[in-house]
Scaffold this motif. Structure first.
Motif, PDB file in Angstrom:
ATOM      1  N   ILE A 180       0.825  -1.214   0.000  1.00 28.42           N
ATOM      2  CA  ILE A 180       0.000   0.000   0.000  1.00 28.42           C
ATOM      3  C   ILE A 180       0.859   1.265   0.000  1.00 28.42           C
ATOM      4  O   ILE A 180       0.674   2.149  -0.843  1.00 28.42           O
ATOM      5  N   ILE A 181       1.778   1.364   0.924  1.00 28.28           N
ATOM      6  CA  ILE A 181       2.546   2.600   1.081  1.00 28.28           C
ATOM      7  C   ILE A 181       3.676   2.692   0.059  1.00 28.28           C
ATOM      8  O   ILE A 181       3.790   3.687  -0.658  1.00 28.28           O
ATOM      9  N   LEU A 182       4.512   1.671  -0.006  1.00 28.11           N
ATOM     10  CA  LEU A 182       5.676   1.761  -0.879  1.00 28.11           C
ATOM     11  C   LEU A 182       5.332   1.543  -2.356  1.00 28.11           C
ATOM     12  O   LEU A 182       5.700   2.358  -3.195  1.00 28.11           O
ATOM     13  N   ALA A 183       4.647   0.451  -2.665  1.00 24.36           N
ATOM     14  CA  ALA A 183       4.384   0.152  -4.075  1.00 24.36           C
ATOM     15  C   ALA A 183       3.312   1.081  -4.649  1.00 24.36           C
ATOM     16  O   ALA A 183       3.579   1.850  -5.577  1.00 24.36           O
ATOM     17  N   TYR A 184       2.092   1.023  -4.093  1.00 22.51           N
ATOM     18  CA  TYR A 184       1.002   1.849  -4.636  1.00 22.51           C
ATOM     19  C   TYR A 184       1.282   3.339  -4.452  1.00 22.51           C
ATOM     20  O   TYR A 184       1.226   4.118  -5.404  1.00 22.51           O
ATOM     21  N   GLY A 185       1.600   3.738  -3.226  1.00 22.65           N
ATOM     22  CA  GLY A 185       1.895   5.150  -2.954  1.00 22.65           C
ATOM     23  C   GLY A 185       3.127   5.619  -3.710  1.00 22.65           C
ATOM     24  O   GLY A 185       3.178   6.750  -4.195  1.00 22.65           O
ATOM     25  N   GLY A 186       4.124   4.737  -3.835  1.00 21.06           N
ATOM     26  CA  GLY A 186       5.334   5.086  -4.558  1.00 21.06           C
ATOM     27  C   GLY A 186       5.073   5.314  -6.038  1.00 21.06           C
ATOM     28  O   GLY A 186       5.636   6.227  -6.648  1.00 21.06           O
ATOM     29  N   ILE A 187       4.209   4.499  -6.621  1.00 19.27           N
ATOM     30  CA  ILE A 187       3.845   4.689  -8.030  1.00 19.27           C
ATOM     31  C   ILE A 187       3.117   6.024  -8.198  1.00 19.27           C
ATOM     32  O   ILE A 187       3.398   6.782  -9.141  1.00 19.27           O
ATOM     33  N   GLN A 188       2.219   6.325  -7.270  1.00 16.22           N
ATOM     34  CA  GLN A 188       1.470   7.586  -7.347  1.00 16.22           C
ATOM     35  C   GLN A 188       2.403   8.797  -7.260  1.00 16.22           C
ATOM     36  O   GLN A 188       2.317   9.711  -8.078  1.00 16.22           O
ATOM     37  N   ILE A 189       3.284   8.801  -6.286  1.00 13.32           N
ATOM     38  CA  ILE A 189       4.175   9.955  -6.091  1.00 13.32           C
ATOM     39  C   ILE A 189       5.210  10.042  -7.213  1.00 13.32           C
ATOM     40  O   ILE A 189       5.589  11.139  -7.625  1.00 13.32           O
ATOM     41  N   THR A 190       5.651   8.894  -7.725  1.00 15.34           N
ATOM     42  CA  THR A 190       6.603   8.905  -8.837  1.00 15.34           C
ATOM     43  C   THR A 190       5.962   9.523 -10.077  1.00 15.34           C
ATOM     44  O   THR A 190       6.566  10.380 -10.729  1.00 15.34           O
ATOM     45  N   ASN A 191       4.741   9.114 -10.375  1.00 17.11           N
ATOM     46  CA  ASN A 191       4.036   9.688 -11.527  1.00 17.11           C
ATOM     47  C   ASN A 191       3.800  11.180 -11.346  1.00 17.11           C
ATOM     48  O   ASN A 191       3.958  11.960 -12.284  1.00 17.11           O
ATOM     49  N   LEU A 192       3.427  11.568 -10.149  1.00 16.88           N
ATOM     50  CA  LEU A 192       3.190  12.985  -9.854  1.00 16.88           C
ATOM     51  C   LEU A 192       4.460  13.814 -10.018  1.00 16.88           C
ATOM     52  O   LEU A 192       4.424  14.930 -10.535  1.00 16.88           O
ATOM     53  N   ALA A 193       5.579  13.243  -9.580  1.00 15.96           N
ATOM     54  CA  ALA A 193       6.849  13.986  -9.566  1.00 15.96           C
ATOM     55  C   ALA A 193       7.561  13.988 -10.918  1.00 15.96           C
ATOM     56  O   ALA A 193       8.558  14.691 -11.072  1.00 15.96           O
ATOM     57  N   MET A 194       7.069  13.221 -11.873  1.00 15.85           N
ATOM     58  CA  MET A 194       7.726  13.207 -13.185  1.00 15.85           C
ATOM     59  C   MET A 194       7.630  14.567 -13.885  1.00 15.85           C
ATOM     60  O   MET A 194       8.444  14.872 -14.743  1.00 15.85           O
ATOM     61  N   GLY A 195       6.660  15.373 -13.509  1.00 16.99           N
ATOM     62  CA  GLY A 195       6.518  16.692 -14.121  1.00 16.99           C
ATOM     63  C   GLY A 195       7.375  17.765 -13.476  1.00 16.99           C
ATOM     64  O   GLY A 195       7.461  18.883 -13.991  1.00 16.99           O
TER      65      GLY A 195
END
Length: 158
Positions: free
Chosen positions: A101-116
């Motif tokens: 939940i935190i690392l995989a799912y949350g990490g994917i969310q924050i990584t996608n957000l931070a790509m910009g």
């Protein structure tokens, strides 16, 4: 399963050790540019902070592989062998859920957000450095599943 664990742990040790080596080299470079050249290197300081995060998270995955995460052994040691297995498996399931939940799912969310967003000194997307979050989440999920299998295979007397 043992070969998978050994291979993953070997690769993690190389990545974490490599991150540490890069940090040491860059820190020496920072000292050299600041005190010898009189012109501090801002990009190396930024990269060291990202390498520290990578090293820490990769190290946490290594700890998960060794079942070295936090626990309260006094509670487990006082339980019956069957209850010990249950409690050990429960701890691994909790670690699995956190990783999922935190690392995989949350990490994917924050990584996608931070790509910009771009880093100030390096000029690369910040999301590149956040990729370690879902990566370690997936690795931790693999390790906790392997740990549960190992716990269930243990003999009662051990």
């Amino acid at each position: 399963m043992k070969k998978l664990r050994t291979t993953l742990t070997f690769l993690l040790n190389i990545l974490a050790g490599g991150s540490f080596l890069v940090m040491v080299i860059l820190t020496c470079w920072q000292v050299f540019t600041r005190y010898i050249l009189g012109n501090p290197s801002s990009w190396s300081e930024e990269l060291v902070s990202y390498m520290f995060a990578w090293m820490s998270l990769l190290g946490a995955s290594i700890v998960t592989s060794e079942r070295g995460h936090m626990n309260i052994p006094i509670l487990v040691e006082k339980a019956s062998p069957a209850a010990q297995k249950f409690l050990l498996c429960l701890g691994e399931v909790i670690a699995f859920l956190f990783s999922a939940i935190i690392l995989a799912y949350g990490g994917i969310q924050i990584t996608n957000l931070a790509m910009g967003q771009m880093t100030s000194s390096l000029g690369v997307p910040i999301g590149i450095f956040y990729i370690v979050l879902p990566l370690c989440g997936i690795l931790n999920m693999i390790y906790t599943a392997l740990n549960v299998a190992d716990i269930l295979q243990q003999k009662e007397g051990k």
